[in-house]
Design a protein around this motif. Structure first.
Motif, PDB file in Angstrom:
ATOM      1  N   ARG A 238      -9.749  -5.721   4.120  1.00 51.04           N
ATOM      2  CA  ARG A 238      -9.154  -5.937   2.792  1.00 51.04           C
ATOM      3  C   ARG A 238      -7.643  -6.110   2.873  1.00 51.04           C
ATOM      4  O   ARG A 238      -6.951  -6.039   1.853  1.00 51.04           O
ATOM      5  CB  ARG A 238      -9.475  -4.741   1.886  1.00 51.04           C
ATOM      6  CG  ARG A 238     -10.944  -4.640   1.488  1.00 51.04           C
ATOM      7  CD  ARG A 238     -11.235  -3.230   0.984  1.00 51.04           C
ATOM      8  NE  ARG A 238     -12.531  -3.076   0.367  1.00 51.04           N
ATOM      9  CZ  ARG A 238     -13.686  -2.948   1.043  1.00 51.04           C
ATOM     10  NH1 ARG A 238     -13.689  -2.985   2.362  1.00 51.04           N
ATOM     11  NH2 ARG A 238     -14.821  -2.801   0.399  1.00 51.04           N
TER      12      ARG A 238
ATOM     13  N   ASP B 172      -8.378   3.477  -4.222  1.00 52.62           N
ATOM     14  CA  ASP B 172      -8.049   2.450  -5.210  1.00 52.62           C
ATOM     15  C   ASP B 172      -7.708   3.109  -6.553  1.00 52.62           C
ATOM     16  O   ASP B 172      -6.687   2.820  -7.160  1.00 52.62           O
ATOM     17  CB  ASP B 172      -9.265   1.511  -5.330  1.00 52.62           C
ATOM     18  CG  ASP B 172      -8.880   0.208  -6.001  1.00 52.62           C
ATOM     19  OD1 ASP B 172      -7.672  -0.138  -5.969  1.00 52.62           O
ATOM     20  OD2 ASP B 172      -9.773  -0.455  -6.564  1.00 52.62           O
TER      21      ASP B 172
ATOM     22  N   GLN C  84       0.865  -1.191   0.000  1.00 54.03           N
ATOM     23  CA  GLN C  84       0.000   0.000   0.000  1.00 54.03           C
ATOM     24  C   GLN C  84       0.892   1.228   0.000  1.00 54.03           C
ATOM     25  O   GLN C  84       2.091   1.134   0.274  1.00 54.03           O
ATOM     26  CB  GLN C  84      -0.897   0.003   1.247  1.00 54.03           C
ATOM     27  CG  GLN C  84      -0.142   0.112   2.568  1.00 54.03           C
ATOM     28  CD  GLN C  84      -1.056  -0.029   3.784  1.00 54.03           C
ATOM     29  OE1 GLN C  84      -1.893  -0.912   3.832  1.00 54.03           O
ATOM     30  NE2 GLN C  84      -0.875   0.856   4.766  1.00 54.03           N
TER      31      GLN C  84
ATOM     32  N   LEU D  55      -3.778   1.726  -2.838  1.00 52.07           N
ATOM     33  CA  LEU D  55      -4.016   0.412  -2.219  1.00 52.07           C
ATOM     34  C   LEU D  55      -3.129  -0.677  -2.806  1.00 52.07           C
ATOM     35  O   LEU D  55      -3.354  -1.872  -2.598  1.00 52.07           O
ATOM     36  CB  LEU D  55      -5.508   0.041  -2.332  1.00 52.07           C
ATOM     37  CG  LEU D  55      -6.460   1.040  -1.668  1.00 52.07           C
ATOM     38  CD1 LEU D  55      -7.901   0.550  -1.737  1.00 52.07           C
ATOM     39  CD2 LEU D  55      -6.066   1.295  -0.201  1.00 52.07           C
ATOM     40  N   LYS D  56      -2.108  -0.276  -3.555  1.00 49.86           N
ATOM     41  CA  LYS D  56      -1.094  -1.236  -3.993  1.00 49.86           C
ATOM     42  C   LYS D  56       0.259  -0.513  -4.056  1.00 49.86           C
ATOM     43  O   LYS D  56       0.297   0.717  -4.073  1.00 49.86           O
ATOM     44  CB  LYS D  56      -1.454  -1.845  -5.343  1.00 49.86           C
ATOM     45  CG  LYS D  56      -1.695  -0.856  -6.466  1.00 49.86           C
ATOM     46  CD  LYS D  56      -2.030  -1.617  -7.729  1.00 49.86           C
ATOM     47  CE  LYS D  56      -2.122  -0.724  -8.941  1.00 49.86           C
ATOM     48  NZ  LYS D  56      -3.264   0.177  -8.985  1.00 49.86           N
TER      49      LYS D  56
ATOM     50  N   GLU E 284     -12.961   3.506  -2.874  1.00 50.52           N
ATOM     51  CA  GLU E 284     -12.942   3.607  -4.347  1.00 50.52           C
ATOM     52  C   GLU E 284     -11.942   4.679  -4.797  1.00 50.52           C
ATOM     53  O   GLU E 284     -11.190   4.484  -5.742  1.00 50.52           O
ATOM     54  CB  GLU E 284     -14.322   3.996  -4.877  1.00 50.52           C
ATOM     55  CG  GLU E 284     -15.218   2.807  -5.183  1.00 50.52           C
ATOM     56  CD  GLU E 284     -16.630   3.249  -5.531  1.00 50.52           C
ATOM     57  OE1 GLU E 284     -16.789   4.298  -6.206  1.00 50.52           O
ATOM     58  OE2 GLU E 284     -17.569   2.557  -5.101  1.00 50.52           O
TER      59      GLU E 284
END
Ligand SMILES: Nc1ncnc2c1ncn2[C@@H]1O[C@H](COP(=O)(O)OS(=O)(=O)O)[C@@H](OP(=O)(O)O)[C@H]1O
Ligand SMILES: Nc1ncnc2c1ncn2[C@@H]1O[C@H](COP(=O)(O)OP(=O)(O)O)[C@@H](O)[C@H]1O
Length: 215
Positions: free
Chosen positions: A64, A208, A35, A213-214, A205
């Motif tokens: 999540r 993301d 993240q 989120l990555k 959302e």
């Protein structure tokens, strides 16, 4: 050290200090966590739902596999900022300190959820500039009348009765954000307010889409 002038080591009122870089940088930490560190800054009147939505979001992210941490005004005022009251100067220092803390958290890869009234534009702007493009302002655009009806702590009632002086929205200012990245408000069509979980989903959302989120 003797060949370095004192000025080179002066920041604010501190002298003879030097910045140290670590061997593990933010990107490395973020890859390990999967993240990107950021600051989600919830601002709005007392009772607008800042804490509720921030804690709901923290939990939804955790489900999540994402790590978030709430820094909440009421809680921080029990410790780090317990020496501050509610004058404009104290609110400014409150926001400056928590702005610095939130930057440290974001630098450690944390999705940092900051929930403070933060009524002054200038104070919020300073934090935005300090944190940079990882700063996301979330404006809880809930009318005073709704917040006052909720009054979960009875503070509005006390403020209206003159028992609390300088209460935000009553006899102290709240300067609305004009360009918040995210706004939460009652639906224009039917006047309905989304439940906290839906608000949290909307923020997820956004995170993301922006790639937080990555890593
Ligand atoms: N005078 C006055 N004005 C506004 N709020 C008051 C005041 N006195 C006490 N409280 C309680 O303190 C909480 C707000 O603290 P914050 O640190 O978020 O305020 S600020 O950002 O420095 O303005 C706020 O919590 P929230 O309701 O969660 O916003 C109130 O419970
Ligand atoms: N989306 C929402 N819909 C209905 N009630 C809400 C919503 N968000 C928060 N609340 C309620 O409003 C009150 C104030 O919320 P809180 O999170 O304490 O606000 P703040 O942190 O801004 O002071 C609480 O009683 C909470 O349950």
């Amino acid at each position: 050290m003797s060949d370095v002038t004192v000025d080179a080591y002066k920041v604010g009122e501190s002298t003879n200090i030097k910045w140290h870089e670590g061997a593990v940088d933010r990107e490395t930490r973020e890859r390990a966590l999967g993240q990107r560190g950021c600051v989600l800054w919830f601002t709005g009147l007392s009772g607008s739902g800042k804490s509720t939505v921030a804690y709901t979001l923290e939990h939804e992210l955790f489900k999540r596999g994402k790590i978030a941490q709430v820094l909440d005004g009421d809680n921080i005022r029990h410790g780090l900022n317990s020496n501050l009251g509610f004058t404009a100067e104290d609110r400014e220092e409150n926001i400056r300190r928590i702005g610095e803390v939130s930057k440290l958290y974001a630098d450690s890869g944390m999705i940092t959820l900051v929930s403070f009234i933060s009524p002054y534009k200038r104070d919020r702007l300073r934090v935005r500039e300090r944190v940079g493009d990882r700063f996301v302002e979330v404006y809880m655009k809930i009318p005073l009348s709704v917040c006052e009806d909720r009054d979960p702590k009875g503070l509005y009632k006390a403020a209206r009765a003159g028992k609390i002086k300088g209460f935000t929205g009553i006899d102290d200012p709240y300067e609305e954000p004009e360009n918040a990245e995210i706004e939460m408000e009652v639906a224009k069509e039917d006047g309905v307010l989304a439940p906290p979980r839906e608000m949290a989903e909307k923020i997820i959302e956004y995170l993301d889409k922006k790639g937080f989120l990555k890593a």
